[in-house]
Design a protein around this motif. Sequence first.
Motif, PDB file in Angstrom:
ATOM      1  N   GLN A  89      -9.008   1.874  -7.239  1.00  0.00           N
ATOM      2  CA  GLN A  89      -8.110   1.109  -6.375  1.00  0.00           C
ATOM      3  C   GLN A  89      -8.489   1.350  -4.909  1.00  0.00           C
ATOM      4  OE1 GLN A  89      -6.186  -0.924  -8.317  1.00  0.00           O
ATOM      5  NE2 GLN A  89      -7.385   0.181  -9.845  1.00  0.00           N
ATOM      6  N   GLY A  90      -7.900   0.570  -4.016  1.00  0.00           N
ATOM      7  CA  GLY A  90      -8.162   0.764  -2.589  1.00  0.00           C
ATOM      8  C   GLY A  90      -9.540   0.331  -2.142  1.00  0.00           C
ATOM      9  N   LEU A  91     -10.225  -0.471  -2.963  1.00  0.00           N
ATOM     10  CA  LEU A  91     -11.565  -0.940  -2.629  1.00  0.00           C
ATOM     11  C   LEU A  91     -11.794  -2.314  -3.253  1.00  0.00           C
ATOM     12  CD1 LEU A  91     -12.949  -0.250  -5.582  1.00  0.00           C
ATOM     13  CD2 LEU A  91     -13.342   1.972  -4.543  1.00  0.00           C
ATOM     14  N   HIS A  95      -5.452  -3.228  -3.595  1.00  0.00           N
ATOM     15  CA  HIS A  95      -4.562  -2.343  -2.839  1.00  0.00           C
ATOM     16  C   HIS A  95      -4.740  -0.906  -3.325  1.00  0.00           C
ATOM     17  CE1 HIS A  95      -2.280  -4.836  -0.140  1.00  0.00           C
ATOM     18  NE2 HIS A  95      -2.061  -5.733  -1.086  1.00  0.00           N
ATOM     19  N   GLY A  96      -4.495   0.022  -2.403  1.00  0.00           N
ATOM     20  CA  GLY A  96      -4.680   1.424  -2.721  1.00  0.00           C
ATOM     21  C   GLY A  96      -3.446   2.072  -3.321  1.00  0.00           C
ATOM     22  N   THR A  97      -3.551   3.380  -3.533  1.00  0.00           N
ATOM     23  CA  THR A  97      -2.571   4.116  -4.332  1.00  0.00           C
ATOM     24  C   THR A  97      -1.645   5.018  -3.522  1.00  0.00           C
ATOM     25  OG1 THR A  97      -4.181   5.898  -4.681  1.00  0.00           O
ATOM     26  CG2 THR A  97      -4.141   4.107  -6.292  1.00  0.00           C
ATOM     27  N   CYS A  98      -1.860   5.124  -2.215  1.00  0.00           N
ATOM     28  CA  CYS A  98      -0.979   5.950  -1.387  1.00  0.00           C
ATOM     29  C   CYS A  98       0.256   5.128  -1.022  1.00  0.00           C
ATOM     30  CB  CYS A  98      -1.715   6.447  -0.150  1.00  0.00           C
ATOM     31  SG  CYS A  98      -2.965   7.685  -0.523  1.00  0.00           S
ATOM     32  N   ALA A  99       1.066   4.893  -2.031  1.00  0.00           N
ATOM     33  CA  ALA A  99       2.250   4.057  -1.917  1.00  0.00           C
ATOM     34  C   ALA A  99       3.204   4.424  -3.043  1.00  0.00           C
ATOM     35  CB  ALA A  99       1.867   2.578  -2.006  1.00  0.00           C
TER      36      ALA A  99
END
Length: 332
Positions: A89-91, A95-99
Amino acid sequence: MKAAYFDTTGAPDVIRFGDVPTPDPRAGELRVKVLAAGINPIDTYIRSGAAPMPLPRPAITGTDFAGVVDAVGPGGKFRVGDRVWGSNQGLLGRHGTCAEFVCVEEKWAYPTPASVTDEQAAAAALVGITAHLGLFHRAKLTHGETVFVNGGTGGVGSMVVQMAKAVGAKVICTVGSEEKAALARELGADLAINYKTDDISTRVKEFTGGTGVQVWYETLPPADFDETVEMMATRGRIIVMAGRAARPVFPNGPFYVKGLSLMGFAMFNMTAEEQRVGADEMNRWFEAGKLVALIGARFPLMQTVQAHQLQEDNTIRKAGTLTGKIVITPTE
């Protein structure tokens, strides 16, 4: 939902902490309530612009995740309440995972074994799959062979040590202190060489009886392959997966006379099917007690800037202040 995101690339302080829309899962996706996320060097490269990729705006940082399925899109195989972990994720526009929540395509999600904590699953995700791809998909490591890996207590390196031992290989690794040497041996390393005080080539030759190593797993940007080639056994395999800007000196003659192979890969270019092989085996090793992720630091979601700074200090500036992975806990 709360998230750590950025609107433009740059230094760690471009990351903001605040509210963004909670995503809804589409067909083939699941929404995960994130209980642990991981920070990796690739996250800092994407955020800084060193690894240009298509990104949503705002772009939520973070590659790895572990948590509980909160909602499922049409046709999903997972169910609400399932524990899952994953990476990628995040690439590449994701969307990324710091959520607090992340929507993930099912092909990038794996069931979390009951005995494994969310922190462990998230911390092992990218580094474990990367280690597995290099050792088995690329190098075809087999029982009884000898593996060398730089950084035996680092994120990828610690996974290489444990996975190689799990299949009956012998492992040599480098470390930067006696404390890290002891930790590497606990993980299964047969020989931990302090690169600050010992001659690596001499120790490798002594350990292998002069025959050299069959698999060299290079976790650092290579500068010169002369010593590497010298320490290789005939028909050995060298794996590279770091150093985007590296332009190392290459000893062509000794390389081909020994019949060596040089193979590189980037995890996020590998298919979901190729990565799942590693994830499935990681789950089996987790359950058998043969795999553990080293966690060197934990941060709440609101301190993701500090997490990125710590990762950069160690990846780029070689601060030596981090052993293992950085974990973000969105629920704190």
